[in-house]
Each structure stands twice: as C-alpha cells, then as structure tokens.
Write a protein that holds these residues in place. Structure first.
Motif, PDB file in Angstrom:
ATOM      1  N   GLU A   1       0.833  -1.215   0.000  1.00 35.65           N
ATOM      2  CA  GLU A   1       0.000   0.000   0.000  1.00 35.65           C
ATOM      3  C   GLU A   1       0.860   1.255   0.000  1.00 35.65           C
ATOM      4  O   GLU A   1       0.606   2.188  -0.764  1.00 35.65           O
ATOM      5  CB  GLU A   1      -0.938   0.025   1.221  1.00 35.65           C
ATOM      6  CG  GLU A   1      -1.910   1.213   1.153  1.00 35.65           C
ATOM      7  CD  GLU A   1      -2.697   1.431   2.432  1.00 35.65           C
ATOM      8  OE1 GLU A   1      -2.321   0.874   3.483  1.00 35.65           O
ATOM      9  OE2 GLU A   1      -3.679   2.188   2.386  1.00 35.65           O
TER      10      GLU A   1
ATOM     11  N   ASP B   1      -4.395   3.832  -3.595  1.00 33.18           N
ATOM     12  CA  ASP B   1      -5.801   3.874  -3.188  1.00 33.18           C
ATOM     13  C   ASP B   1      -6.292   2.424  -3.110  1.00 33.18           C
ATOM     14  O   ASP B   1      -6.660   1.812  -4.120  1.00 33.18           O
ATOM     15  CB  ASP B   1      -6.610   4.680  -4.212  1.00 33.18           C
ATOM     16  CG  ASP B   1      -8.058   4.848  -3.771  1.00 33.18           C
ATOM     17  OD1 ASP B   1      -8.566   4.016  -2.978  1.00 33.18           O
ATOM     18  OD2 ASP B   1      -8.691   5.816  -4.231  1.00 33.18           O
ATOM     19  N   MET B   2      -6.248   1.888  -1.918  1.00 28.59           N
ATOM     20  CA  MET B   2      -6.541   0.464  -1.722  1.00 28.59           C
ATOM     21  C   MET B   2      -7.966   0.112  -2.155  1.00 28.59           C
ATOM     22  O   MET B   2      -8.210  -0.914  -2.792  1.00 28.59           O
ATOM     23  CB  MET B   2      -6.338   0.119  -0.239  1.00 28.59           C
ATOM     24  CG  MET B   2      -6.233  -1.358   0.029  1.00 28.59           C
ATOM     25  SD  MET B   2      -6.143  -1.761   1.793  1.00 28.59           S
ATOM     26  CE  MET B   2      -4.456  -1.414   2.127  1.00 28.59           C
ATOM     27  N   GLN B   3      -8.862   0.993  -1.796  1.00 23.08           N
ATOM     28  CA  GLN B   3     -10.284   0.756  -2.114  1.00 23.08           C
ATOM     29  C   GLN B   3     -10.499   0.710  -3.625  1.00 23.08           C
ATOM     30  O   GLN B   3     -11.083  -0.240  -4.159  1.00 23.08           O
ATOM     31  CB  GLN B   3     -11.112   1.888  -1.499  1.00 23.08           C
ATOM     32  CG  GLN B   3     -12.597   1.852  -1.834  1.00 23.08           C
ATOM     33  CD  GLN B   3     -13.420   1.353  -0.678  1.00 23.08           C
ATOM     34  OE1 GLN B   3     -13.288   1.834   0.447  1.00 23.08           O
ATOM     35  NE2 GLN B   3     -14.287   0.386  -0.932  1.00 23.08           N
ATOM     36  N   ALA B   4     -10.027   1.735  -4.314  1.00 23.45           N
ATOM     37  CA  ALA B   4     -10.276   1.835  -5.758  1.00 23.45           C
ATOM     38  C   ALA B   4      -9.579   0.713  -6.531  1.00 23.45           C
ATOM     39  O   ALA B   4     -10.175   0.105  -7.429  1.00 23.45           O
ATOM     40  CB  ALA B   4      -9.800   3.197  -6.268  1.00 23.45           C
TER      41      ALA B   4
ATOM     42  N   THR C   1      -8.614  -2.245  -5.445  1.00 23.35           N
ATOM     43  CA  THR C   1      -9.230  -3.542  -5.145  1.00 23.35           C
ATOM     44  C   THR C   1     -10.514  -3.706  -5.964  1.00 23.35           C
ATOM     45  O   THR C   1     -10.759  -4.762  -6.565  1.00 23.35           O
ATOM     46  CB  THR C   1      -9.541  -3.659  -3.640  1.00 23.35           C
ATOM     47  OG1 THR C   1      -8.338  -3.460  -2.902  1.00 23.35           O
ATOM     48  CG2 THR C   1     -10.120  -5.025  -3.305  1.00 23.35           C
ATOM     49  N   LYS C   2     -11.285  -2.645  -5.988  1.00 23.99           N
ATOM     50  CA  LYS C   2     -12.555  -2.699  -6.718  1.00 23.99           C
ATOM     51  C   LYS C   2     -12.310  -2.930  -8.217  1.00 23.99           C
ATOM     52  O   LYS C   2     -12.954  -3.776  -8.843  1.00 23.99           O
ATOM     53  CB  LYS C   2     -13.297  -1.361  -6.498  1.00 23.99           C
ATOM     54  CG  LYS C   2     -14.743  -1.383  -6.919  1.00 23.99           C
ATOM     55  CD  LYS C   2     -15.444  -0.092  -6.523  1.00 23.99           C
ATOM     56  CE  LYS C   2     -16.808  -0.009  -7.221  1.00 23.99           C
ATOM     57  NZ  LYS C   2     -17.460   1.284  -6.980  1.00 23.99           N
TER      58      LYS C   2
ATOM     59  N   TRP D   1      -2.618  -7.382  -0.520  1.00 27.99           N
ATOM     60  CA  TRP D   1      -2.057  -6.120  -0.022  1.00 27.99           C
ATOM     61  C   TRP D   1      -0.948  -6.407   0.982  1.00 27.99           C
ATOM     62  O   TRP D   1      -1.160  -7.132   1.946  1.00 27.99           O
ATOM     63  CB  TRP D   1      -3.135  -5.252   0.632  1.00 27.99           C
ATOM     64  CG  TRP D   1      -4.021  -4.615  -0.385  1.00 27.99           C
ATOM     65  CD1 TRP D   1      -5.299  -4.963  -0.700  1.00 27.99           C
ATOM     66  CD2 TRP D   1      -3.672  -3.512  -1.249  1.00 27.99           C
ATOM     67  NE1 TRP D   1      -5.772  -4.157  -1.720  1.00 27.99           N
ATOM     68  CE2 TRP D   1      -4.787  -3.257  -2.070  1.00 27.99           C
ATOM     69  CE3 TRP D   1      -2.519  -2.736  -1.418  1.00 27.99           C
ATOM     70  CZ2 TRP D   1      -4.801  -2.241  -3.033  1.00 27.99           C
ATOM     71  CZ3 TRP D   1      -2.527  -1.724  -2.380  1.00 27.99           C
ATOM     72  CH2 TRP D   1      -3.659  -1.484  -3.176  1.00 27.99           C
TER      73      TRP D   1
ATOM     74  N   ASP E   1      -8.672  -0.860   6.304  1.00 27.80           N
ATOM     75  CA  ASP E   1      -9.982  -1.502   6.427  1.00 27.80           C
ATOM     76  C   ASP E   1     -10.073  -2.667   5.450  1.00 27.80           C
ATOM     77  O   ASP E   1     -10.783  -2.611   4.441  1.00 27.80           O
ATOM     78  CB  ASP E   1     -11.075  -0.451   6.144  1.00 27.80           C
ATOM     79  CG  ASP E   1     -12.464  -1.022   6.350  1.00 27.80           C
ATOM     80  OD1 ASP E   1     -12.599  -2.115   6.949  1.00 27.80           O
ATOM     81  OD2 ASP E   1     -13.435  -0.376   5.897  1.00 27.80           O
TER      82      ASP E   1
ATOM     83  N   GLY F   1     -13.565  -3.887   4.776  1.00 23.41           N
ATOM     84  CA  GLY F   1     -14.344  -2.897   4.024  1.00 23.41           C
ATOM     85  C   GLY F   1     -13.958  -2.820   2.555  1.00 23.41           C
ATOM     86  O   GLY F   1     -14.828  -2.697   1.683  1.00 23.41           O
ATOM     87  N   VAL F   2     -12.670  -2.912   2.268  1.00 24.48           N
ATOM     88  CA  VAL F   2     -12.261  -2.824   0.863  1.00 24.48           C
ATOM     89  C   VAL F   2     -12.398  -4.166   0.155  1.00 24.48           C
ATOM     90  O   VAL F   2     -12.307  -4.235  -1.058  1.00 24.48           O
ATOM     91  CB  VAL F   2     -10.813  -2.290   0.669  1.00 24.48           C
ATOM     92  CG1 VAL F   2     -10.622  -0.945   1.347  1.00 24.48           C
ATOM     93  CG2 VAL F   2      -9.779  -3.281   1.159  1.00 24.48           C
TER      94      VAL F   2
ATOM     95  N   ALA G   1     -10.414  -6.891   0.465  1.00 23.27           N
ATOM     96  CA  ALA G   1      -9.137  -7.521   0.094  1.00 23.27           C
ATOM     97  C   ALA G   1      -9.260  -9.039   0.162  1.00 23.27           C
ATOM     98  O   ALA G   1      -9.991  -9.585   0.998  1.00 23.27           O
ATOM     99  CB  ALA G   1      -8.033  -7.055   1.031  1.00 23.27           C
TER     100      ALA G   1
END
Lengths: 397, 397
Positions: free
Chosen positions: A156, A166-169, A171-172, A183, A195, A198-199, A201
């Motif tokens: 990360e 941007d872990m969220q973006a 991953t999505k 990650w 999170d 939440g993301v 992973a």
C-alpha cells in the motif's frame, strides 16, 4: 483523544537521539523487557515443554493475530502470525494463483519492496515459468489491470517515497476484472487506518517490526478473507497448519480456516516481545495516530524545505496520499544520512538517492521534529556531510 | 573428558522435576536470560536500526550457522539459520528436485516426522502433481532406492522410536542410484556425532530447540553441500538471499553460496537465545555426549524393564542403533504420561501408544535416571495412571 505523551513514555528512547526510523525498526517498548524475562524464566524455564499448553504458546499465533486484526480492519479469526513477510507473500501468492488457474499475469509495481517481487520470481520458477510478473510505475498500475491479471499484488505504501495507493479503488477495479488482490501492509499496519474487510481484500500480509514495534526479526502476519479461508490450498503445508497436528497423520489435511496458513513451530520468544509491544495500541486510536502523523510530516516538510534547498521532496505533498514517512532526494544522500546519524538524527537511506524519515506520534512529537530539522539544516548548510568518514558505504544505513 | 556436572550447572532445571523431554524442547540455559536482556536493552534499545551493523545482526544467521556446522560435521560457511524446519525442508526439497528434473520419486519413510512429508505434499501440489512421495517402513527404505528416485529425504533418528538410520550407507546407496539425499537432523544435532561432510550428504536441515536448547520457536538450519552451493535455485528467493540485498534491485540474483538460502529478516531475539545456548557446546565433546547418552539410555531401559512388565520397549535395544531417546509402548500411554508429569517426571506421548523419554548427559545424570525409574515403577505398579484426571486428552503432552 489518544494521550501521546503517555504512549511516548512507554518506549525506551536513547539519550541524544531523535529516532526517525521506526518505519524500519520500531524502538523498544519498555514492557517488552519484563515480558521477555517472564516468558523465558517463568514459562520456558519453569514450565518447559508444558508451556505449549500451560502458557498458551500453541495459540499465540492466532491470539496475537486477533490483536493485529483489530489494527487493520480484518475480521477476528482471520489473521495468523508466523515466519517472515517474504514467506507470507509466497503463501498468499501461491494460493491466489491457484484460484485463477487460467490467468498468467501477476501485476505489481516498481515501487514494491523487492522481496515481494523476488518471492514472486521464485514461485514462478517453481510453477514452470508460465506466469509473468509485471511491474509498471506505481501511478500506472490501474492502467494495467485487465482480464489477464490473476493477482494484483501491491504494497500500500511505497517503501521509498511513502506514496500511498488507493486500496479501495484498486481492489474494486481488480475485482471487476476478475483478479484477486494481495495487499502488503508493511508500511501501513500501525501507521494508518486500514480496512481490509471494508475494501474486500482477498489476502494481506505484513511485518510487525516497523510501526508495530515488535523488535528485530518479529514475525509476520497473513490475512485470508473469510470467503476464501476454507478453500485455499496451502503451498507451505506445515504440520501446525494441519487440522490435527498432534494426530501425526502421514497425510496432510488443511486446518479449518486461517490456521492452515501456519507452517512450523511459532517463534515464541519473538511473539512475547510483540505481545508486549501491542499493549501500546490499547491506549491509541488509529485515526488519532493518522491525524497526528500527517501533522508531524507536514511540519517536517515545511521545516526542511525552508532550510535545505538542496533536498527535493520525494514524497507526496498531500498528507492523504502519503504513508507515515517523508523522503527527500539528495544526490549525496548516503553520506548526508551518515552525518545525521552521527549527530543523533536517525533516518535511513535507500538507493539511489532517497533520505527517508519515519514519523509516528506514538513516540515522536513536534519538538522532536523541530530539533531534527535544526540538525538537518546545520548538517546541510555547513556541508558537514561532505567528509570522508561519512562516504564509506555500509550494508545497512 | 567433558565435565557433565559443569554443563548441568549451566541449565535452569526446576525443583522437583526430572526433565526427560529435551528431545522436544531443551531447558533454559541460564546464560540465555542475560544474553537476551543485553540484546533487547543494549542492542535493540540503544542501537535501534544501527544494530543491524553495529551489533552484527545481519551476519547472525551465518555466524550461528558456523557454530552449528561444527556440531554436525559440516564445512564452515555452508550452514545458515532462519525460518522453521518445515520451511528449510521445503527449500532443500525444491532445490533437489530441480537438480533431478527427469526423476519423479521422493523417497522417505513412514517414521519421518509428518511435517517433512506434509511440506513435500505441498511442494508436489505446486509442481503440478508429477511427483510421487513414497513412505515405506524405515527398515524397508534401502529396498526402495532405485533409479526412479530423485531425492531420498529422511530424518536420521525416528521421532517416535528413536531408531537410527545408517546415514553413511543410505547416502552411498542413494548416490550410487543417482539420487540426492536430504538428511533431517532434528533428533541428531546435539544428540550424537554427525559427519555430513564425511558421508557426502547433499542437503541437511534441522531445528535448534531440541538438543541444542535454543528455546521455544528457535530457528532452523540448512546445510547445502559445497559442491551444490553455487548451483541451487532458491525456490524461496527472499531479499536476504539476494547477492546485494541493499541494492534493492527489482530482479533477484542469488547470493554467492549458502547465503541464498536466507529468506527474510532473521529472528534476532530468538537467535540471541540460541547463541547463548550454544556456549554450552564449547565445554562438551560430542563423542563424550554420545557415550554418556547411551549409558543413560541403557540404564533407563534396564530399570524400567525390571520394574514395569506392562511397558514394551519400542526403541532399538542396541545403543548404536538408537538416537538419544528411549520409547516404550503402552496401551494407556497417554494417561500414564500425564500421571508421570504430575509426579515431576516429564516425558511426552506420541500417538498411538508411545511414551517417549529423552536423555542428554548435558543436564541428566545417572541419579536422575534412577529417580525417574522409581517414579515410573510407582505409577505403573499402583495403577496411578488409571484416574480420570489423567485421561482427558490435551493437544500437547
């Protein structure tokens, strides 16, 4: 609000030192010394082999894993400790590749810590060289995500620049392309809020000797998302990952969930030091840590830029895009860092030209930042780094 | 002559305990406590990150490896420490199989410690299930050596029975058939003389928490014969096995020799305890240890057989065919061992019916053996093991 004066008092910090290298090795938590003494004398010394049950050594990897889970947004029961980060990368990657048997690309980036890439290379060799490891520049990773990608494997926070993905973006986007995501949280766990749940992973790995202050050689952790935990085949199928290690069956049957990511006998003494180090986190809130860390880093950047025109910021200027470190480029970064260390300001150097400084409010405050800036300014203005004694290259800085 | 009273005084042995389980976890060397305190306070605490150079942490795995090398007849510079025995088995086996690309058989035996077999299974899975793991009874291994065998992988001393393979003869036979040999020295290192160089072993691995007294979770070792050291491809190609770890290249280049078998960051604290434990060996001669160990085991067998007709010897009767342990079969071995532990005689139980007792003259003497025999006789004659409190099955005994 986290009382950072109280957390600072929990660490041993040597006289005359401003320690800005906790991103490489965190300092000694005072409680770790007594805890280690107890583990050695009262447990190993007195209980001997019965310590595996009576002192809870056997459950230590999952017990400590649960404490780490709370710091990285993982579900309880889905993180386990052991081995090194390199080994945990191998486990995650081997498992992930088997879950995407028709795909051949491992996508990482050129800012990933080399051991992650090396372990991938080694695995590719064992798998018959059918896979390809691709390492674009960090900012180009998103453009390389496509339906050839089996696994997106990223750290990360970039170990050199502190640039934060941007872990969220990512991953999505990877999931939308049918890829799995690993990650590496080496520079995230204990540095900033994560999170994982939440993301979404799939896997995460990390070490505990940096921002978690577990000591030199502290064990790594691995997270497997609950939706995969019962499916993954452990490539490193050691006896403590077996569903019944003490049945001593000749054949391997994987443990129920995250236990299957255990391999051999856990490093009980290292884990004891780590357990004591984690007590600090009972007093700290991760969003307070993040807020204070950004403020310290901003203050450091402003101070250094004002005093040292020869240093060029290598880290993102905006705190939200950075981890918990600040890096500057300087052609003579190696001798400059040696000169700083000689003056008691400990950061580190990363080839080819990065001077790296880590900040954590757990034991660094604004006065430390100001004092460090003053020393850096002095060393740079007086060309004090330009001496033979600082120019000889060592193995670790 | 080794002064065993002097070596015994170097260990902490709890009051009221006769410890016959050093074959599972050796007792605490008194010097390890101070050594750990020094490593934590003077090195980690005061030197912080600079400990990697100043305290010699970076070279610790090879420095300690050289001390182990002397105990197992290995050439200096060809043993390195790290990880767990399971991981080291994987490294050796992966390397060996690649050196015999046209062969498909891994020959082991049903007396091997399960993790060795499990790691082989895991590797076979990663390699595409083209290899076959064969596990005949220990006494039938020689009959299975043929030109299909890529690797003969054995533990010299059977963890259950203490039966000792003929390392010299089997290595010679395997080499004559074109196979490579991996010796697991888990129950050999520190227990009896080993001559890796003399027998011409290709690889060897072992742990250090048994007869080497390195403490719970102490790291493993791996040996690669000098003739192979520069050729093997490390499957677990971590950054500290790289030829220049601090160049942070994106591509892996294997270290010169045994260094390539290093993977991640070494467990500095565990290694500190181990280093202190190895000081005991500066006072001990391995042939003295072997001679005294056989005498202790013979004395124990004679005593138990005279007093306890219900126990059947499971170990070879002739000392030269045994490791440094004695095992007896008893249908109710589990509660019997629990009853012994409650009386201060600590051995262990291995399913299905093995009561196992380890002996090392470093801290066990003839008076301990006689006292242990008296307790065993008492427990067995009085049927003291036949109580509910001893019958409940725990995870580790």
């Amino acid at each position: 609000m986290t009382d950072f004066a109280a957390t600072k008092a929990m660490f041993h910090l040597p006289d005359g030192v401003i320690y800005l290298d906790g991103n490489s090795l965190g300092p000694l938590p005072k409680a770790a010394v007594a805890r280690m003494g107890k583990t050695m004398q009262d447990e190993w010394g007195e209980m001997l082999i019965t310590g595996w049950n009576r002192a809870g050594w056997m459950e230590q990897p999952t017990r400590v894993g649960d404490r780490i889970a709370r710091l990285i947004g993982a579900e309880a029961g889905h993180v386990v400790m052991g081995d090194t980060l390199s080994i945990k990368v191998y486990q995650a990657l081997a498992a992930a590749l088997e879950m995407r048997p028709d795909r051949r690309v491992i996508l990482s980036d050129s800012g990933n810590f080399p051991t992650d890439l090396y372990m991938a290379e080694g695995l590719i060799g064992s798998l018959g060289r059918q896979h390809q490891l691709i390492t674009p520049a960090p900012e180009d990773v998103a453009a390389h995500i496509n339906e050839d990608v089996a696994v997106l494997m990223l750290t990360e926070v970039d170990y050199r620049t502190g640039r934060k993905h941007d872990m969220q973006a990512l991953t999505k986007q990877a999931h939308a392309a049918g890829a799995l995501v690993i990650w590496d949280l080496a520079h995230s766990a204990g540095a900033l809020p994560v999170d994982l749940s939440g993301v979404g992973a799939d896997f995460a790995v990390g070490c505990t000797y940096k921002y978690l202050n577990g000591g030199p050689g502290a064990p790594a952790f691995i997270y497997v998302a609950p939706r995969h935990a019962k499916q993954v085949r452990p490539a490193l199928s050691g006896w403590l990952g077996h569903s019944a290690p003490f049945a001593f069956d000749l054949n391997y049957t994987a443990g129920a969930g995250i236990e299957r990511m255990r391999v051999g006998t856990p490093p009980v003494l290292q884990l004891a030091a780590l357990e004591a180090a984690l007590d600090v986190w009972d007093m700290a809130d991760m969003s307070d840590v993040r807020r204070a860390s950004i403020a310290l880093c901003d203050r450091f950047i402003a101070g250094v830029e004002a005093a040292c025109p020869a240093l060029t910021l290598a880290s993102p200027r905006d705190g939200k895009d950075r981890g918990s470190q600040v890096s500057f480029r300087f052609e003579h970064g190696y001798p400059a860092m040696q000169a700083l260390i000689a003056r008691g300001v400990i950061g580190d150097f990363r080839a080819p030209d990065i001077m790296r400084f880590g900040f954590t409010p757990l034991y660094i405050d604004a006065a430390d930042v100001d004092a460090a800036v003053a020393v850096i300014a002095d060393v740079m203005q007086g060309d004090l780094w330009d001496r033979d004694e600082y120019r000889q290259r060592g193995r670790v800085t």
